[in-house]
Write a protein that holds these residues in place. Structure first.
Motif, PDB file in Angstrom:
ATOM      1  N   ILE A 153     -79.689  14.132 -30.677  1.00 45.58           N
ATOM      2  CA  ILE A 153     -78.389  14.820 -30.705  1.00 45.58           C
ATOM      3  C   ILE A 153     -78.342  15.901 -29.632  1.00 45.58           C
ATOM      4  N   GLN A 154     -79.437  16.604 -29.437  1.00 47.54           N
ATOM      5  CA  GLN A 154     -79.467  17.671 -28.424  1.00 47.54           C
ATOM      6  C   GLN A 154     -79.331  17.123 -27.002  1.00 47.54           C
ATOM      7  N   LYS A 155     -79.663  15.851 -26.800  1.00 44.72           N
ATOM      8  CA  LYS A 155     -79.544  15.239 -25.476  1.00 44.72           C
ATOM      9  C   LYS A 155     -78.129  14.767 -25.170  1.00 44.72           C
ATOM     10  N   LEU A 156     -77.267  14.750 -26.182  1.00 44.65           N
ATOM     11  CA  LEU A 156     -75.891  14.314 -25.974  1.00 44.65           C
ATOM     12  C   LEU A 156     -75.151  15.293 -25.063  1.00 44.65           C
ATOM     13  N   PRO A 157     -74.149  14.799 -24.348  1.00 45.29           N
ATOM     14  CA  PRO A 157     -73.289  15.727 -23.606  1.00 45.29           C
ATOM     15  C   PRO A 157     -72.668  16.718 -24.605  1.00 45.29           C
ATOM     16  N   GLU A 158     -72.404  17.915 -24.138  1.00 49.13           N
ATOM     17  CA  GLU A 158     -71.966  18.986 -25.029  1.00 49.13           C
ATOM     18  C   GLU A 158     -70.742  18.630 -25.857  1.00 49.13           C
ATOM     19  N   HIS A 159     -69.741  17.980 -25.264  1.00 52.39           N
ATOM     20  CA  HIS A 159     -68.526  17.653 -26.017  1.00 52.39           C
ATOM     21  C   HIS A 159     -68.808  16.636 -27.127  1.00 52.39           C
ATOM     22  N   GLN A 160     -69.762  15.734 -26.923  1.00 54.74           N
ATOM     23  CA  GLN A 160     -70.124  14.769 -27.968  1.00 54.74           C
ATOM     24  C   GLN A 160     -70.956  15.455 -29.059  1.00 54.74           C
ATOM     25  N   ARG A 161     -71.883  16.315 -28.639  1.00 54.83           N
ATOM     26  CA  ARG A 161     -72.725  17.034 -29.597  1.00 54.83           C
ATOM     27  C   ARG A 161     -71.869  17.924 -30.504  1.00 54.83           C
ATOM     28  N   GLU A 162     -70.877  18.556 -29.917  1.00 55.25           N
ATOM     29  CA  GLU A 162     -69.990  19.431 -30.665  1.00 55.25           C
ATOM     30  C   GLU A 162     -69.223  18.653 -31.744  1.00 55.25           C
ATOM     31  N   VAL A 163     -68.650  17.518 -31.371  1.00 57.96           N
ATOM     32  CA  VAL A 163     -67.891  16.698 -32.315  1.00 57.96           C
ATOM     33  C   VAL A 163     -68.821  16.127 -33.384  1.00 57.96           C
ATOM     34  N   MET A 164     -69.995  15.667 -32.994  1.00 57.66           N
ATOM     35  CA  MET A 164     -70.970  15.113 -33.942  1.00 57.66           C
ATOM     36  C   MET A 164     -71.357  16.171 -34.986  1.00 57.66           C
ATOM     37  N   THR A 165     -71.560  17.388 -34.556  1.00 58.65           N
ATOM     38  CA  THR A 165     -71.945  18.454 -35.481  1.00 58.65           C
ATOM     39  C   THR A 165     -70.792  18.823 -36.403  1.00 58.65           C
ATOM     40  N   LEU A 166     -69.616  18.987 -35.833  1.00 59.81           N
ATOM     41  CA  LEU A 166     -68.468  19.364 -36.665  1.00 59.81           C
ATOM     42  C   LEU A 166     -68.187  18.327 -37.740  1.00 59.81           C
ATOM     43  N   ILE A 167     -68.138  17.060 -37.361  1.00 63.28           N
ATOM     44  CA  ILE A 167     -67.761  16.012 -38.316  1.00 63.28           C
ATOM     45  C   ILE A 167     -68.961  15.545 -39.131  1.00 63.28           C
ATOM     46  N   GLY A 168     -70.056  15.210 -38.452  1.00 64.52           N
ATOM     47  CA  GLY A 168     -71.208  14.624 -39.124  1.00 64.52           C
ATOM     48  C   GLY A 168     -72.035  15.592 -39.937  1.00 64.52           C
ATOM     49  N   VAL A 169     -72.156  16.827 -39.463  1.00 66.89           N
ATOM     50  CA  VAL A 169     -73.016  17.791 -40.150  1.00 66.89           C
ATOM     51  C   VAL A 169     -72.209  18.725 -41.043  1.00 66.89           C
ATOM     52  N   LEU A 170     -71.123  19.270 -40.507  1.00 67.04           N
ATOM     53  CA  LEU A 170     -70.353  20.264 -41.249  1.00 67.04           C
ATOM     54  C   LEU A 170     -69.224  19.668 -42.075  1.00 67.04           C
ATOM     55  N   GLY A 171     -68.923  18.385 -41.871  1.00 65.50           N
ATOM     56  CA  GLY A 171     -67.901  17.737 -42.674  1.00 65.50           C
ATOM     57  C   GLY A 171     -66.475  18.162 -42.367  1.00 65.50           C
ATOM     58  N   VAL A 172     -66.240  18.633 -41.156  1.00 62.70           N
ATOM     59  CA  VAL A 172     -64.901  19.036 -40.754  1.00 62.70           C
ATOM     60  C   VAL A 172     -64.075  17.773 -40.501  1.00 62.70           C
ATOM     61  N   SER A 173     -62.798  17.801 -40.836  1.00 61.13           N
ATOM     62  CA  SER A 173     -61.937  16.631 -40.653  1.00 61.13           C
ATOM     63  C   SER A 173     -61.678  16.372 -39.172  1.00 61.13           C
ATOM     64  N   TYR A 174     -61.214  15.163 -38.868  1.00 60.72           N
ATOM     65  CA  TYR A 174     -60.865  14.823 -37.492  1.00 60.72           C
ATOM     66  C   TYR A 174     -59.792  15.765 -36.964  1.00 60.72           C
ATOM     67  N   GLU A 175     -58.795  16.047 -37.799  1.00 61.45           N
ATOM     68  CA  GLU A 175     -57.679  16.888 -37.383  1.00 61.45           C
ATOM     69  C   GLU A 175     -58.145  18.302 -37.054  1.00 61.45           C
ATOM     70  N   GLU A 176     -58.989  18.873 -37.938  1.00 62.10           N
ATOM     71  CA  GLU A 176     -59.501  20.227 -37.685  1.00 62.10           C
ATOM     72  C   GLU A 176     -60.389  20.247 -36.442  1.00 62.10           C
TER      73      GLU A 176
END
Length: 194
Positions: free
Chosen positions: A116-139
């Motif tokens: 995950i840390q090797k991902l480009p920043e914009h992908q890592r950010e989305v992965m963390t928000l949705i996959g780890v923190l459970g934030v909705s797509y809209e948020e």
């Protein structure tokens, strides 16, 4: 104590106070900062800015999204300033502590985290928000300042990249291999091939 006409006791939206959001803020900060102390500093700066500008918060909206947006903007401002002020390596590999993992799940967790840390920043950010923190797509779209379709695309690419970095062809093969490895079956298969 009052700030901009709001009492700190009234800082709740949807039954969540700023204090309740600190763990989520810390988790989100770690997607930006690999050093825990830097992540904590980012959280502190985000909370300071949030409290200083609480009068700009719109009641009825989500406090979590508002603070995540402040954090994201604060981080990108820091990056721009650091790029101007201190050229060179931002994170030296020799400064990281190294210790052997004692359990298999720790090794697997570190592999996934490293991927995950090797991902480009914009992908890592989305992965963390949705996959780890459970934030909705809209948020997530609101926090990242992009369309929902862009968020879904980034998440899809992030998942594919993580699988590729882990040497897997699909999520199913990853899960099956991990299960066999934890059951000790993979060692038996490898020994029988010799």
């Amino acid at each position: 104590m009052s700030s901009g006409g709001y009492d700190l006791a009234d800082q709740e939206t949807n039954e969540v106070s700023i204090v309740d959001l600190i763990p989520a803020l810390r988790a989100f900060a770690r997607t930006f900062c690999r050093v825990p102390d830097d992540a904590d500093d980012l959280v502190q700066e985000t909370l300071t800015k949030g409290l200083a500008n609480i009068d700009k918060f719109e009641p009825g909206t989500r406090m979590k999204s508002w603070l995540f947006t402040i954090m994201r903007n604060t981080y990108y401002t820091r990056v721009k300033i650091a790029a101007r002020e201190a050229p060179g390596l931002l994170d030296c590999a020799s400064s990281r502590p190294f210790s052997e993992a004692t359990q298999e799940w720790t090794v697997q967790s570190k592999e996934v985290h490293a991927a995950i840390q090797k991902l480009p920043e914009h992908q890592r950010e989305v992965m963390t928000l949705i996959g780890v923190l459970g934030v909705s797509y809209e948020e997530t779209a609101e926090i990242c300042g992009c369309a929902v379709g862009t968020v879904k695309s980034r998440l899809n690419r992030a998942r594919a990249n993580v699988l590729e970095l882990l040497g897997e062809s699909s999520l199913q093969t990853l899960v099956e291999r991990r299960n066999r490895l934890s059951d000790g079956q993979l060692d038996i298969e490898v020994d029988s091939r010799r």
